[in-house]
Design a protein around this motif. Structure first.
Motif, PDB file in Angstrom:
ATOM      1  N   GLY A 197       0.798  -1.220   0.000  1.00  0.00           N
ATOM      2  CA  GLY A 197       0.000   0.000   0.000  1.00  0.00           C
ATOM      3  C   GLY A 197       0.831   1.270   0.000  1.00  0.00           C
ATOM      4  O   GLY A 197       0.297   2.379  -0.080  1.00  0.00           O
ATOM      5  N   GLU A 198       2.156   1.132   0.099  1.00  0.00           N
ATOM      6  CA  GLU A 198       3.046   2.280   0.197  1.00  0.00           C
ATOM      7  C   GLU A 198       3.850   2.453  -1.088  1.00  0.00           C
ATOM      8  O   GLU A 198       4.179   1.490  -1.767  1.00  0.00           O
ATOM      9  N   ALA A 199       4.153   3.701  -1.398  1.00  0.00           N
ATOM     10  CA  ALA A 199       4.959   4.008  -2.580  1.00  0.00           C
ATOM     11  C   ALA A 199       6.429   4.058  -2.201  1.00  0.00           C
ATOM     12  O   ALA A 199       6.796   4.435  -1.083  1.00  0.00           O
ATOM     13  N   LEU A 200       7.274   3.685  -3.147  1.00  0.00           N
ATOM     14  CA  LEU A 200       8.724   3.757  -2.956  1.00  0.00           C
ATOM     15  C   LEU A 200       9.159   5.210  -3.109  1.00  0.00           C
ATOM     16  O   LEU A 200       9.002   5.820  -4.173  1.00  0.00           O
ATOM     17  N   LYS A 201       9.715   5.783  -2.038  1.00  0.00           N
ATOM     18  CA  LYS A 201      10.093   7.193  -2.054  1.00  0.00           C
ATOM     19  C   LYS A 201      11.557   7.424  -1.700  1.00  0.00           C
ATOM     20  O   LYS A 201      12.080   8.523  -1.901  1.00  0.00           O
TER      21      LYS A 201
END
Length: 566
Positions: free
Chosen positions: A88-92
């Protein structure tokens, strides 16, 4: 900006926001979001939200007071940018310590102590001008092409397996046909023996019947003659009397001869060995998976000219507590499962060991075992004078299934391509697995041990023979023609010879207490791998285990020597 960001991470991840502004992030800035648009499904900082509201006045924008609704709102993350650990998280972020792409959760959980955390927009600057970046599509296409070729090869392999299945099935049917023919021949011979015996007994019965009929008639005639002569002169009566007595004596002789045998009968004792052998054999042959590995250039074992280097010598105790004599092990082989079988000449035993050379089972053979060779699967053949015993190793137990009796001595055996290569000491014969002689391949009568042991190359084209009497290694083609003769100061009374699947040739010599490596053409020595100081004592047999990359050497000792190669 990057240095400030890194320092903030080191102080406790203050600038890793729970929600970052989407437009700022797209432009390479790390700005905390204070608003969320449910229609755009994007986050906005104070500056960006005013621009958004000017363009989309009817969109529902949530503030920080309604952040709980942000959490429940769908967060769309592109598949490429999605974190593998937290979908659910984006790679940042990028962790330089671990060279790993991270989302904010990854950093908070697994990378808090890392010192090289960078924001992806900072690291990504200029990446599109990087040559490696530009070559990525080409590299992906190349890998994709390799997978396509691999798929094509696997499809061809699938087709070939079906053909192999059909070919093996035909071979099995041929074996079944031959067995049926053998059984038909056995039945025919047995019935012929039965018919011959019945005919012979019927002939004897007929003869007895004819004797009875003849004597009955002669006795009837004698009674009639006696009654007639008894009324005439005394002289004639006397003659009739004497002849009657002779006739009675002759008749009694016939009766005694016939009555000795009260009756003739025939019994049948079934040969249970046939049924026992067939019952003990579970299949028509061993079916083994053969994996052809892709040849790697850097693999030295794939090169038949590679000269082995010894890493260590290690001895394993093989003498059993009830052995009366010093072990003299003439043969050793490894089975498909990794277990080992040795033939102990002095103690008339065949012993099974596990992969760590721990004794599992043994069986006694009636006379001295000269050699043992692997046939296939869990089956081995043991040379015992002029007989060949076939033994199965199943679940750690040795069971003798059958034996072949030969017309000559059987000092060594090798198996290749469904045929047995058997040495008589001065000649090398080829037999079928069922014991039918095919031909004599080679003979040398110049001494007693001119054909001590033999080994066959993986392709069946080359045959190696140790001439113990002349201190030679003889190399033949598969027609028995001599290709090479090798002698060497370290090769005195060569006994065992072994060739690996990749063509490496090893020879052990009891006279010089050495183990040698020889080139595949049998023309020169490549190395002396072991001597007496390394533990050699009358070596008689050897076997290379590709599973452990080691050479197992046996001989006139209560131990076997394992030569581990680098």
């Amino acid at each position: 900006m990057a240095s400030n960001f890194e320092s903030s991470i080191q102080r406790g991840c203050d600038f890793i926001h729970d929600f970052s502004c989407s437009p700022c992030e797209e432009n390479g800035f790390n700005t905390e979001a204070h608003h969320y648009c449910t229609q755009c499904t994007k986050y906005y900082c104070q500056n960006c939200v005013s621009k958004h509201n000017g363009l989309y006045q009817k969109h529902a924008v949530l503030g920080r007071k309604e952040v709980n609704k942000w959490e429940s709102a769908p967060r769309v993350v592109d598949a490429l940018e999605r974190c593998g650990m937290h979908p659910g998280e984006a790679l940042k972020l990028v962790c330089g310590d671990h060279d790993q792409l991270c989302c904010s959760v990854c950093v908070a959980i697994d990378h808090r102590q890392c010192s090289k955390i960078q924001h992806i927009p900072d690291v990504a600057k200029g990446v599109q001008r990087n040559i490696e970046f530009q070559q990525i599509p080409k590299k992906i296409a190349e890998v994709q092409k390799q997978f396509e070729k691999m798929k094509e090869a696997r499809l061809k392999n699938t087709t070939s397996l079906k053909k192999t299945r059909a070919a093996i099935s035909d071979e099995i049917k041929t074996i079944r046909k031959r067995i049926n023919e053998i059984l038909d021949k056995i039945e025919k011979t047995t019935l012929q023996n039965l018919d011959g015996m019945i005919a012979e007994l019927e002939k004897k019965l007929k003869k007895d019947i004819e004797t009875c009929d003849k004597m009955t008639i002669e006795l009837q005639n004698m009674i009639a003659a006696f009654q007639t002569k008894a009324k005439s002169s005394e002289s004639k009566s006397y003659i009739a009397y004497r002849k009657s007595q002779d006739m009675i004596s002759q008749a009694n002789d016939h009766l005694r001869g016939i009555s000795i045998i009260e009756c003739y009968n025939v019994t049948f004792q079934a040969n249970n060995l046939i049924e026992e052998i067939l019952s003990s054999i579970k299949t028509f042959g061993s079916i083994e998976e053969q994996t052809v590995m892709t040849k790697q250039r850097e693999d030295p074992l794939a090169d038949p000219s590679h000269v082995f280097s010894v890493a260590e010598y290690k001895e394993y105790h093989v003498k059993m507590s009830d052995d009366k004599y010093l072990c003299y092990i003439h043969g050793v082989c490894e089975m498909s499962c990794g277990e080992f079988v040795i033939a102990d000449f002095n103690n008339c035993k065949v012993t099974l060991f596990d992969k760590e050379f721990r004794m599992l089972d043994h069986c006694v053979v009636p006379e001295y075992p000269w050699d043992v060779c692997h046939i296939g699967g869990n089956e081995v053949a043991v040379c015992v004078n002029s007989e060949l015993y076939f033994i199965n190793a199943t679940k750690g137990r040795l069971v003798t299934t059958r034996k072949l009796s030969l017309t000559h001595h059987c000092y060594t055996a090798a198996h290749h391509g469904g045929q047995l290569y058997i040495s008589s000491g001065t000649a090398l014969f080829i037999y079928t697995i069922s014991g039918q002689k095919v031909k004599m391949l080679y003979e040398n009568k110049s001494g007693n041990w001119t054909v001590r042991k033999c080994a066959i190359s993986n392709d069946g084209e080359t045959i190696y023979i140790t001439n113990n009497n002349k201190h030679q290694l003889i190399t033949l083609d598969n027609n028995g023609n001599q290709l090479a003769v090798l002698t060497d100061p370290d090769m005195k009374n060569p006994t065992g010879v072994h060739v690996t699947a990749t063509g490496h040739v090893f020879v052990c010599c009891c006279g010089s207490n050495t183990v040698l490596q020889v080139d595949k053409d049998g023309k020169k020595k490549l190395a002396t791998l072991a001597r007496k100081d390394d533990g050699m004592s009358g070596p008689s047999g050897l076997f290379f285990s590709s599973r452990t990359s080691s050479l197992i050497v046996v001989g006139e000792k209560d131990t076997l020597l394992v030569i581990k190669f680098i």
